[in-house]
Design a protein around this motif. Structure first.
Motif, PDB file in Angstrom:
ATOM      1  N   ALA A 177      37.070  40.959  35.831  1.00  0.00           N
ATOM      2  CA  ALA A 177      37.332  41.925  36.845  1.00  0.00           C
ATOM      3  C   ALA A 177      36.267  41.976  37.760  1.00  0.00           C
TER       4      ALA A 177
ATOM      5  N   SER B  27      40.926  43.474  41.293  1.00  0.00           N
ATOM      6  CA  SER B  27      41.110  43.264  40.035  1.00  0.00           C
ATOM      7  C   SER B  27      40.043  44.182  39.075  1.00  0.00           C
TER       8      SER B  27
ATOM      9  N   GLU C  57      40.933  46.228  35.612  1.00  0.00           N
ATOM     10  CA  GLU C  57      41.322  45.478  34.399  1.00  0.00           C
ATOM     11  C   GLU C  57      40.344  45.189  33.409  1.00  0.00           C
TER      12      GLU C  57
END
Length: 339
Positions: free
Chosen positions: A192, A184, A187
């Motif tokens: 994140a 993640s 992001e």
């Protein structure tokens, strides 16, 4: 306790050449200024700390503690870059109207000290009795001590350094690598890198503790092949931090710690430390593996009026947050030596 937010619309030019177009600093105060305004205790928090110093340093600050608000005006500000109310990667960039995220500028401890200096001027505090901080907070306090000159009487630098060592940078880099490995990461989201942050914290905990301390506290009873106490402990610590902190802030402040060099642009470390006019107490921890006691000794040896004291503890680096009685004793001795 008073909780406030200082807002400045003046751009802050950073060491990198970048700038923060606006600045917000969340801070708390407890106690009252005396008529002479000579009782200011300014506390600087560590990497994942916040402005509530009377909570995370509860054995040192509070009613009937060493720094008692009945006697002192105690202030602690959340460092910019952190996620507890000050300008951070999650703040809106006024130039774009959206959060900075990965475009947040690089900060250094000197930049963070400049932010605190702007707050000091806003509050009209002409004199600081004692500036105290540990770890990253000690680095920021040391940088600010150079700039404060005669406006600072005492600086207490705990479990910190004048320049970040390759050893400490290495620990920080492995933690950022863990954050990068989270799918993640990248992001534009507050969450994140959250799983990566869990791993980063687990790595950090190994640098905050001493092997003997872990061996004692996570000792196994009986014979095992898996599910060890040490494993559960590190996973728990990682999850605990990820619930309250942010990976982007962790990234920003760990990078700030890496960049610390009080001698940069000042003719070197010794010349820079020699500029500090305040009395300096550098406190090391005998079992600290992250900021070695020798690094605190280096500070005391190169300031004009320096004293070195040592916390004796099996706990490692984190002893500066938990060995309240020793800290109080060392502080009392330091102040008595001046009278």
């Amino acid at each position: 306790m008073s909780q406030q937010v200082f807002k400045s619309a003046l751009p802050l030019v950073l060491e990198s050449g970048e700038e923060l177009p606006e600045l917000e600093i969340a801070f708390t105060t407890i106690g009252s200024l005396n008529p002479e305004k000579s009782n200011v205790i300014w506390v600087v928090h560590a990497l994942t700390g916040d402005a509530n110093a009377s909570e995370w340093w509860s054995g040192l600050i509070g009613e009937d503690k060493f720094y008692d608000p009945a006697d002192y005006f105690i202030i602690c500000a959340n460092l910019p870059g952190s996620c507890y109310g000050s300008t951070s990667p999650l703040s809106n960039n006024p130039k774009t109207g959206i959060p900075y995220y990965y475009d947040f500028p690089q900060l250094t401890p000197r930049d963070l000290a400049s932010c605190l200096e702007r707050l000091r001027k806003h509050l009209g505090l002409e004199m600081i009795h004692t500036l105290i901080g540990g770890s990253l907070g000690g680095q920021v306090a040391l940088e600010w001590s150079v700039e404060l000159g005669k406006k600072l009487q005492n600086a207490v630098i705990v479990a910190s350094s004048a320049k970040t060592s390759p050893w400490t940078i290495g620990f920080n880099e492995t933690q950022r690598m863990a954050i990068e490995s989270d799918c993640s990461w990248g992001e534009h989201s507050e969450t994140a890198g959250k799983k990566g942050l869990e791993t980063a914290r687990a790595i950090a905990m190994l640098s905050y503790r001493h092997p003997a301390d872990l061996a004692r506290k996570q000792k196994e009873v009986g014979e095992k092949l898996d599910h060890f106490k040490a494993s559960s402990y590190l996973r728990y610590q990682g999850q605990k931090l990820a619930k309250r902190f942010n990976a982007l802030s962790y990234w920003t402040l760990s990078k700030a710690m890496d960049s610390h060099d009080v001698g940069r642009g000042r003719g070197g470390l010794k010349k820079a430390l020699n500029q500090i006019e305040a009395k300096v107490l550098a406190i090391g921890v005998n079992t600290d593996l992250l900021f070695l006691p020798e690094e605190s000794q280096q500070i005391s040896a190169n300031v004009v009026r320096g004293t070195y004291k040592e916390i004796i503890s099996p706990a490692g680096h984190d002893a500066f947050l938990i060995e309240y009685q020793q800290l109080a004793y060392l502080l009392k001795s330091f102040y008595l030596e001046q009278s």
